[in-house]
Design a protein around this motif. Structure first.
Motif, short mmCIF file in Angstrom:
data_model
loop_
_atom_site.label_atom_id
_atom_site.label_comp_id
_atom_site.label_asym_id
_atom_site.label_seq_id
_atom_site.Cartn_x
_atom_site.Cartn_y
_atom_site.Cartn_z
N PRO A 1 -79.99 11.71 -25.54
CA PRO A 1 -80.16 11.85 -24.28
C PRO A 1 -78.98 12.23 -23.39
CG PRO A 1 -81.67 10.28 -25.39
CD PRO A 1 -80.76 10.51 -26.40
N LEU A 2 -77.55 11.76 -24.24
CA LEU A 2 -76.51 11.42 -23.58
C LEU A 2 -75.85 13.08 -23.71
CD1 LEU A 2 -74.82 8.26 -24.89
CD2 LEU A 2 -76.27 9.02 -22.55
N GLY A 3 -76.41 13.87 -24.49
CA GLY A 3 -75.97 15.35 -24.77
C GLY A 3 -74.92 15.26 -25.88
N LEU A 4 -74.65 14.08 -26.81
CA LEU A 4 -73.74 13.76 -27.74
C LEU A 4 -74.39 13.99 -29.12
CD1 LEU A 4 -72.20 10.72 -26.20
CD2 LEU A 4 -71.12 12.89 -26.25
N PRO A 5 -73.52 14.60 -30.01
CA PRO A 5 -73.93 14.42 -31.43
C PRO A 5 -74.17 13.06 -31.99
CG PRO A 5 -71.78 15.22 -31.32
CD PRO A 5 -72.22 14.79 -30.01
N GLY A 6 -75.13 12.77 -32.90
CA GLY A 6 -75.27 11.35 -33.48
C GLY A 6 -74.24 10.81 -33.97
N GLU A 7 -73.24 11.60 -34.50
CA GLU A 7 -71.87 11.05 -35.05
C GLU A 7 -70.96 10.32 -34.11
OE1 GLU A 7 -72.57 14.80 -37.67
OE2 GLU A 7 -72.76 14.23 -35.67
N SER A 8 -70.99 10.53 -32.85
CA SER A 8 -70.51 10.12 -31.60
C SER A 8 -70.84 8.55 -31.73
CB SER A 8 -70.74 10.67 -30.32
OG SER A 8 -72.04 10.45 -30.01
N ILE A 9 -71.92 7.91 -32.29
CA ILE A 9 -72.15 6.52 -32.18
C ILE A 9 -71.05 5.82 -33.00
CG2 ILE A 9 -73.51 6.34 -34.19
CD1 ILE A 9 -75.44 4.67 -32.40
N LEU B 1 -62.95 12.38 -34.93
CA LEU B 1 -64.11 13.42 -34.77
C LEU B 1 -63.67 14.53 -33.93
CD1 LEU B 1 -67.05 10.49 -34.04
CD2 LEU B 1 -66.40 11.88 -35.95
N VAL B 2 -62.79 14.54 -33.05
CA VAL B 2 -62.38 15.76 -32.47
C VAL B 2 -61.67 16.82 -33.39
CG1 VAL B 2 -60.73 16.79 -30.80
CG2 VAL B 2 -62.21 14.82 -30.07
N GLN B 3 -60.92 16.03 -34.13
CA GLN B 3 -60.18 16.63 -35.39
C GLN B 3 -61.21 17.25 -36.25
OE1 GLN B 3 -56.99 14.18 -36.87
NE2 GLN B 3 -55.55 14.82 -35.57
N GLU B 4 -62.22 16.71 -36.64
CA GLU B 4 -63.21 17.14 -37.58
C GLU B 4 -64.03 18.16 -36.78
OE1 GLU B 4 -63.79 16.25 -40.72
OE2 GLU B 4 -62.23 14.95 -40.67
N GLY B 5 -63.81 18.37 -35.77
CA GLY B 5 -64.64 19.47 -35.02
C GLY B 5 -66.16 18.94 -34.56
N ILE B 6 -66.14 17.52 -34.54
CA ILE B 6 -67.59 17.22 -34.12
C ILE B 6 -67.74 17.02 -32.64
CG2 ILE B 6 -69.03 15.34 -34.43
CD1 ILE B 6 -67.92 15.02 -37.27
N LEU B 7 -66.48 16.88 -32.12
CA LEU B 7 -66.51 16.30 -30.50
C LEU B 7 -65.71 17.54 -29.89
CD1 LEU B 7 -66.38 12.63 -30.39
CD2 LEU B 7 -68.38 13.99 -30.20
N ASN B 8 -66.06 17.64 -28.61
CA ASN B 8 -65.33 18.57 -27.88
C ASN B 8 -64.78 17.87 -26.68
OD1 ASN B 8 -67.36 18.88 -26.25
ND2 ASN B 8 -68.25 20.65 -27.34
N ALA B 9 -64.18 18.82 -25.93
CA ALA B 9 -63.92 17.99 -24.30
C ALA B 9 -65.01 17.49 -23.62
CB ALA B 9 -63.06 18.97 -23.49
N HIS B 10 -66.15 18.22 -23.85
CA HIS B 10 -67.41 17.99 -22.92
C HIS B 10 -67.83 16.34 -23.41
CE1 HIS B 10 -70.74 18.58 -20.24
NE2 HIS B 10 -71.62 18.22 -21.56
N HIS B 11 -67.80 16.39 -24.92
CA HIS B 11 -68.29 14.83 -25.33
C HIS B 11 -67.29 13.75 -24.89
CE1 HIS B 11 -69.99 17.84 -28.40
NE2 HIS B 11 -71.06 17.62 -27.83
N ILE B 12 -65.97 14.21 -25.00
CA ILE B 12 -64.82 13.25 -24.69
C ILE B 12 -65.14 12.71 -23.31
CG2 ILE B 12 -62.59 12.78 -24.28
CD1 ILE B 12 -61.86 14.69 -26.60
N ALA B 13 -65.36 13.53 -22.33
CA ALA B 13 -65.63 13.31 -20.82
C ALA B 13 -67.07 12.37 -20.76
CB ALA B 13 -65.91 14.35 -20.06
N ILE B 14 -67.81 12.29 -21.58
CA ILE B 14 -68.91 11.63 -21.61
C ILE B 14 -68.83 10.43 -21.99
CG2 ILE B 14 -71.29 11.28 -22.32
CD1 ILE B 14 -71.67 14.50 -22.08
N LEU B 15 -68.05 10.38 -23.15
CA LEU B 15 -67.92 8.76 -23.99
C LEU B 15 -66.95 8.31 -23.14
CD1 LEU B 15 -67.78 10.42 -27.63
CD2 LEU B 15 -69.42 8.54 -26.77
N LEU B 16 -65.97 8.72 -22.41
CA LEU B 16 -64.89 7.70 -21.94
C LEU B 16 -65.48 6.69 -20.83
CD1 LEU B 16 -61.64 10.34 -21.22
CD2 LEU B 16 -62.40 8.51 -22.83
#
Length: 154
Positions: A62-70, A90-105
């Motif tokens: 629902p947050l628009g994030l991949p499951g790995e972000s947990i 996770l960014v280095q692994e290519g799992i997260l991107n800038a959009h995901h980071i903005a949501i997670l912060l």
């Protein structure tokens, strides 16, 4: 050094602060970040991170994030530095991107090192252990709602 009237010089205060900051980063922050890098790497290489993502994906979807972000939230729960390390890994692994980071912060800011604070704050204040789950729950709900709002802002 001191001046004639016993006051410390600003340069001495600055140098003492810089030494304290250096010691804090070397003995506390860097080990947490490195630990997170290693754990994420091991989890990813072993396939366990994918299993975790499959079972917890419904929480992050629902947050628009991949499951790995947990893994980032769980690492931040233990240590803010560890959460930052997990995020970068996770960014280095290519799992997260800038959009995901903005949501997670916002979530990272609201969850940051809560387990460490258990002893440092709640324990010192004498808060009964039976209240910890409720207090942590409020923290986690606030973090989730902040990330949800961020998703819709972006």
């Amino acid at each position: 050094m001191s001046t004639e009237n016993g006051k410390k010089l600003i340069t001495d205060i600055f140098a003492a602060g810089a030494r304290n900051g250096w010691n804090l980063s070397v003995h506390s922050m860097i080990p947490n970040v490195l630990m997170a890098f290693v754990i994420i790497y091991i989890l990813n290489m072993s396939g366990i991170l994918k299993i975790i993502a499959d079972y917890t994906g419904f929480i992050m979807a629902p947050l628009g994030l991949p499951g790995e972000s947990i893994a980032v939230i769980l690492a931040t729960f233990l240590s803010s530095g560890g959460g930052a390390g997990a995020l970068v890994a996770l960014v280095q692994e290519g799992i997260l991107n800038a959009h995901h980071i903005a949501i997670l912060l916002p979530g990272l800011a609201l969850v940051g090192s809560i387990v460490q604070y258990m002893g440092r704050i709640l324990g010192v204040l004498g808060v009964p252990g039976k209240h910890y789950f409720f207090l942590y729950g409020i923290c986690m709900i606030n973090a989730y709602l902040a990330m949800l709002v961020m998703r819709f802002i972006l």
